[in-house]
Design an enzyme around this catalytic site. Structure first.
Site, mmCIF file in Angstrom:
data_model
loop_
_atom_site.group_PDB
_atom_site.id
_atom_site.type_symbol
_atom_site.label_atom_id
_atom_site.label_comp_id
_atom_site.label_asym_id
_atom_site.label_seq_id
_atom_site.Cartn_x
_atom_site.Cartn_y
_atom_site.Cartn_z
ATOM 1 N N ARG A 119 0.829 -1.226 0.000
ATOM 2 C CA ARG A 119 0.000 0.000 0.000
ATOM 3 C C ARG A 119 0.856 1.266 0.000
ATOM 4 O O ARG A 119 0.484 2.265 0.645
ATOM 5 C CB ARG A 119 -0.955 0.020 1.190
ATOM 6 C CG ARG A 119 -2.060 -1.012 1.139
ATOM 7 C CD ARG A 119 -3.297 -0.422 0.468
ATOM 8 N NE ARG A 119 -4.374 -1.396 0.403
ATOM 9 C CZ ARG A 119 -5.509 -1.317 1.089
ATOM 10 N NH1 ARG A 119 -5.720 -0.293 1.877
ATOM 11 N NH2 ARG A 119 -6.427 -2.241 0.961
ATOM 12 N N ARG A 166 -3.276 6.732 1.395
ATOM 13 C CA ARG A 166 -3.741 7.941 2.088
ATOM 14 C C ARG A 166 -2.748 8.547 3.061
ATOM 15 O O ARG A 166 -2.913 9.698 3.468
ATOM 16 C CB ARG A 166 -5.059 7.646 2.802
ATOM 17 C CG ARG A 166 -6.235 7.556 1.835
ATOM 18 C CD ARG A 166 -7.426 6.884 2.482
ATOM 19 N NE ARG A 166 -7.101 5.503 2.803
ATOM 20 C CZ ARG A 166 -7.970 4.624 3.301
ATOM 21 N NH1 ARG A 166 -9.193 4.993 3.566
ATOM 22 N NH2 ARG A 166 -7.603 3.383 3.540
ATOM 23 N N ARG A 212 -6.193 11.966 -5.293
ATOM 24 C CA ARG A 212 -7.404 11.202 -4.982
ATOM 25 C C ARG A 212 -8.619 12.122 -4.870
ATOM 26 O O ARG A 212 -9.733 11.746 -5.255
ATOM 27 C CB ARG A 212 -7.162 10.438 -3.672
ATOM 28 C CG ARG A 212 -8.327 9.664 -3.096
ATOM 29 C CD ARG A 212 -8.663 8.449 -3.922
ATOM 30 N NE ARG A 212 -9.827 7.783 -3.372
ATOM 31 C CZ ARG A 212 -11.081 8.177 -3.587
ATOM 32 N NH1 ARG A 212 -11.317 9.208 -4.359
ATOM 33 N NH2 ARG A 212 -12.086 7.521 -3.046
ATOM 34 N N ASP A 250 -7.037 -2.172 -7.328
ATOM 35 C CA ASP A 250 -7.553 -2.853 -6.144
ATOM 36 C C ASP A 250 -7.880 -4.292 -6.513
ATOM 37 O O ASP A 250 -8.145 -4.591 -7.678
ATOM 38 C CB ASP A 250 -8.797 -2.153 -5.597
ATOM 39 C CG ASP A 250 -9.061 -2.574 -4.158
ATOM 40 O OD1 ASP A 250 -8.439 -2.007 -3.252
ATOM 41 O OD2 ASP A 250 -9.849 -3.512 -3.959
ATOM 42 N N TYR A 278 -15.206 -11.638 -0.032
ATOM 43 C CA TYR A 278 -15.914 -10.373 -0.243
ATOM 44 C C TYR A 278 -17.197 -10.580 -1.050
ATOM 45 O O TYR A 278 -18.227 -9.966 -0.768
ATOM 46 C CB TYR A 278 -15.003 -9.364 -0.955
ATOM 47 C CG TYR A 278 -13.926 -8.800 -0.062
ATOM 48 C CD1 TYR A 278 -14.223 -7.820 0.883
ATOM 49 C CD2 TYR A 278 -12.614 -9.244 -0.147
ATOM 50 C CE1 TYR A 278 -13.245 -7.288 1.710
ATOM 51 C CE2 TYR A 278 -11.623 -8.726 0.680
ATOM 52 C CZ TYR A 278 -11.942 -7.755 1.603
ATOM 53 O OH TYR A 278 -10.985 -7.237 2.431
HETATM 54 O O1 CP3 Z 1 -0.071 -1.325 -2.620
HETATM 55 C C1 CP3 Z 1 -0.371 -0.396 -3.402
HETATM 56 O O2 CP3 Z 1 0.099 0.757 -3.297
HETATM 57 C C2 CP3 Z 1 -1.283 -0.696 -4.569
HETATM 58 C C3 CP3 Z 1 -2.651 -0.471 -4.349
HETATM 59 C C4 CP3 Z 1 -3.561 -1.437 -3.594
HETATM 60 C C5 CP3 Z 1 -4.796 -0.976 -3.071
HETATM 61 N N1 CP3 Z 1 -5.472 -2.058 -2.600
HETATM 62 C C6 CP3 Z 1 -5.264 0.428 -3.088
HETATM 63 C C7 CP3 Z 1 -6.362 0.851 -2.198
HETATM 64 C C8 CP3 Z 1 -3.480 -2.808 -3.351
HETATM 65 C C9 CP3 Z 1 -2.358 -3.773 -3.653
HETATM 66 C C10 CP3 Z 1 -4.712 -3.190 -2.733
HETATM 67 C C11 CP3 Z 1 -5.047 -4.590 -2.375
HETATM 68 C C12 CP3 Z 1 -6.230 -4.875 -1.555
HETATM 69 N N2 CP3 Z 1 -7.452 -4.263 -1.607
HETATM 70 C C13 CP3 Z 1 -6.314 -5.926 -0.626
HETATM 71 C C14 CP3 Z 1 -5.231 -6.938 -0.327
HETATM 72 C C15 CP3 Z 1 -4.138 -6.401 0.506
HETATM 73 C C16 CP3 Z 1 -4.511 -6.189 1.937
HETATM 74 O O3 CP3 Z 1 -4.489 -5.033 2.354
HETATM 75 O O4 CP3 Z 1 -4.775 -7.177 2.627
HETATM 76 C C17 CP3 Z 1 -7.601 -5.900 -0.054
HETATM 77 C C18 CP3 Z 1 -8.151 -6.829 1.008
HETATM 78 C C19 CP3 Z 1 -8.320 -4.835 -0.702
HETATM 79 C C20 CP3 Z 1 -9.759 -4.466 -0.492
HETATM 80 C C21 CP3 Z 1 -9.964 -3.068 -0.083
HETATM 81 N N3 CP3 Z 1 -9.573 -1.972 -0.808
HETATM 82 C C22 CP3 Z 1 -10.631 -2.615 1.070
HETATM 83 C C23 CP3 Z 1 -11.227 -3.511 2.148
HETATM 84 C C24 CP3 Z 1 -10.618 -1.221 1.025
HETATM 85 C C25 CP3 Z 1 -11.296 -0.271 1.981
HETATM 86 C C26 CP3 Z 1 -10.559 -0.095 3.227
HETATM 87 C C27 CP3 Z 1 -9.639 1.080 3.119
HETATM 88 O O5 CP3 Z 1 -8.432 0.922 3.368
HETATM 89 O O6 CP3 Z 1 -10.153 2.167 2.808
HETATM 90 C C28 CP3 Z 1 -9.912 -0.825 -0.147
HETATM 91 C C29 CP3 Z 1 -9.676 0.561 -0.629
HETATM 92 C C30 CP3 Z 1 -8.323 0.932 -1.109
HETATM 93 N N4 CP3 Z 1 -7.533 0.189 -1.932
HETATM 94 C C31 CP3 Z 1 -7.653 2.157 -0.837
HETATM 95 C C32 CP3 Z 1 -6.417 2.110 -1.514
HETATM 96 C C33 CP3 Z 1 -5.358 3.183 -1.567
HETATM 97 C C34 CP3 Z 1 -8.206 3.311 -0.019
HETATM 98 C C35 CP3 Z 1 -9.343 3.957 -0.726
HETATM 99 C C36 CP3 Z 1 -9.157 5.432 -1.037
HETATM 100 O O7 CP3 Z 1 -8.044 5.938 -1.272
HETATM 101 O O8 CP3 Z 1 -10.193 6.132 -1.053
#
Ligand code: CP3
Length: 338
Positions: free
Chosen positions: A25, A29, A38, A75, A151
């Site tokens: 990640r 944020r 964003r 994502d 999910y």
């Molecule tokens: O690593 C990186 O920089 C690449 C981007 C990336 C994102 N999600 C961006 C994201 C990667 C590799 C993911 C993978 C992901 N997404 C996983 C597996 C890795 C882990 O963390 O276990 C999972 C389970 C998700 C599902 C997901 N995406 C959820 C549950 C959420 C909401 C919770 C949250 O953190 O807000 C997201 C949103 C998400 N994916 C964000 C980002 C930067 C935040 C949303 C935003 O910026 O508005």
């Protein structure tokens, strides 16, 4: 062709003076420059559908910290969305599915090959690859079939995922059909990202760790192994099961190149068990980044000490960096690793 291929060397378990590092990640944020970009787009899926913005934010942590690998900005839930579940991210609530999978009828409505609808991800890969200009390798990724199914069945995020775990015992055949369908799509998804320029791929099995050993093998690992078998051998693969520390030997037998380790797994112990077979990636507790710079340096040194002189190590966190972290501490971590 790559100016810095230390990440790929570590994946091949070639000896290096210092380990390469990247951060799960890493574009997110906690970075003010991410929040600025964003803010231009209302909802997160729309952001993911904008290859130019995805490429822009993917490069931010590379520019700021000089990390050794970039990861495609997207994502894991793009795949269930394209298959027909229709995913929305609600502010502060996480993902919500319009069409969750509860029975055979729901399953029959899903697209068998949804990947042609994900050309926006492939464009994000190729545009990020072009923007990197060969500075560092690019990682493509997918969720594991089990984690995506969690999910899709639950319909939203959860701490316990009761619905998929109930389905495992109430209707295992239905769950296996869903996992089969996902496996085919994930293979095409990763092959597409590789064709578009990904140098390595990572499978995020975020929820595999809540299974028993036997069910992990049957419902998660089995499908990840099938995926790895379908990918070209020359493209390195990283398998990350959060909470999978007890099953490293099983994971290492899939033919993957590396295992991602969470912070609850002991690195020296992991190396003893599987270090001659696969590279290891991890595993600093993400909460360390809330400590003082001196605490960050101490904790980083402990991780490094466990892998000192051992080939095949990639420094990372044990899970994603959290939004409240001060980027200055990430810089401290980077400098200490170097
Ligand atoms: O690593 C990186 O920089 C690449 C981007 C990336 C994102 N999600 C961006 C994201 C990667 C590799 C993911 C993978 C992901 N997404 C996983 C597996 C890795 C882990 O963390 O276990 C999972 C389970 C998700 C599902 C997901 N995406 C959820 C549950 C959420 C909401 C919770 C949250 O953190 O807000 C997201 C949103 C998400 N994916 C964000 C980002 C930067 C935040 C949303 C935003 O910026 O508005």
């Amino acid at each position: 062709m790559l100016q810095n291929d230390r990440f790929l060397k570590a994946l091949r378990r070639e000896p290096l003076e210092t380990p390469p590092l990247w951060i799960m990640r890493q574009a997110g944020r906690y970075l003010p420059e991410y929040r600025a970009v964003r803010g231009k787009v209302k909802n997160f899926m729309e952001f993911c559908r904008s290859p130019e913005l995805c490429a822009e934010v993917a490069l931010q942590p590379i520019d700021r910290f000089g990390l050794d690998a970039s990861i495609v900005f997207s994502d894991i839930l793009t795949v269930p969305d394209a298959m027909g579940c229709r995913v929305e991210f609600l502010e502060g609530e996480g993902p919500k599915f319009k069409h969750p999978i509860r029975d055979a009828h729901d399953l029959s409505m899903l697209k068998k090959n949804a990947i042609p609808d994900l050309s926006y991800v492939m464009q994000a890969v190729s545009q990020t690859k072009a923007a990197l200009k060969g500075r560092v390798p690019l990682i493509g990724f997918s969720g594991s079939p089990w984690t995506l199914a969690c999910y899709m069945i639950e319909g939203e995020t959860s701490k316990t995922f009761e619905k998929p775990r109930a389905m495992m015992y109430q209707n295992p055949a239905l769950l296996h059909s869903l996992l089969d369908l996902l496996t085919g799509n994930v293979v095409e998804y990763l092959l597409g990202q590789i064709s578009a320029g990904a140098d390595a791929v990572m499978i995020f099995d975020t929820w595999g760790g809540m299974l028993s050993r036997e069910k992990y093998q049957a419902f998660s690992l089995h499908y990840m192994q099938k995926i790895i078998e379908k990918l070209p051998r020359e493209v390195p693969t990283i398998l990350f099961t959060k909470g999978g520390g007890a099953w490293l030997e099983l994971m290492a037998e899939t033919g993957c190149s590396a295992l991602g380790l969470d912070w609850q797994t002991d690195l020296s112990d992991a190396y003893r068990r599987v270090g001659s077979k696969v590279a290891l990636q991890g595993n600093l507790d993400p909460a360390v980044l809330y400590g003082s710079p001196e605490v960050v340096r101490q904790e980083v040194r402990q991780v490094l000490l466990a892998m000192k002189g051992k080939p095949g190590f990639i420094f990372n966190l044990g899970h994603g960096v959290t939004p409240g972290v001060n980027p200055e501490n990430v810089a401290v971590m980077r400098t200490e690793v170097r």
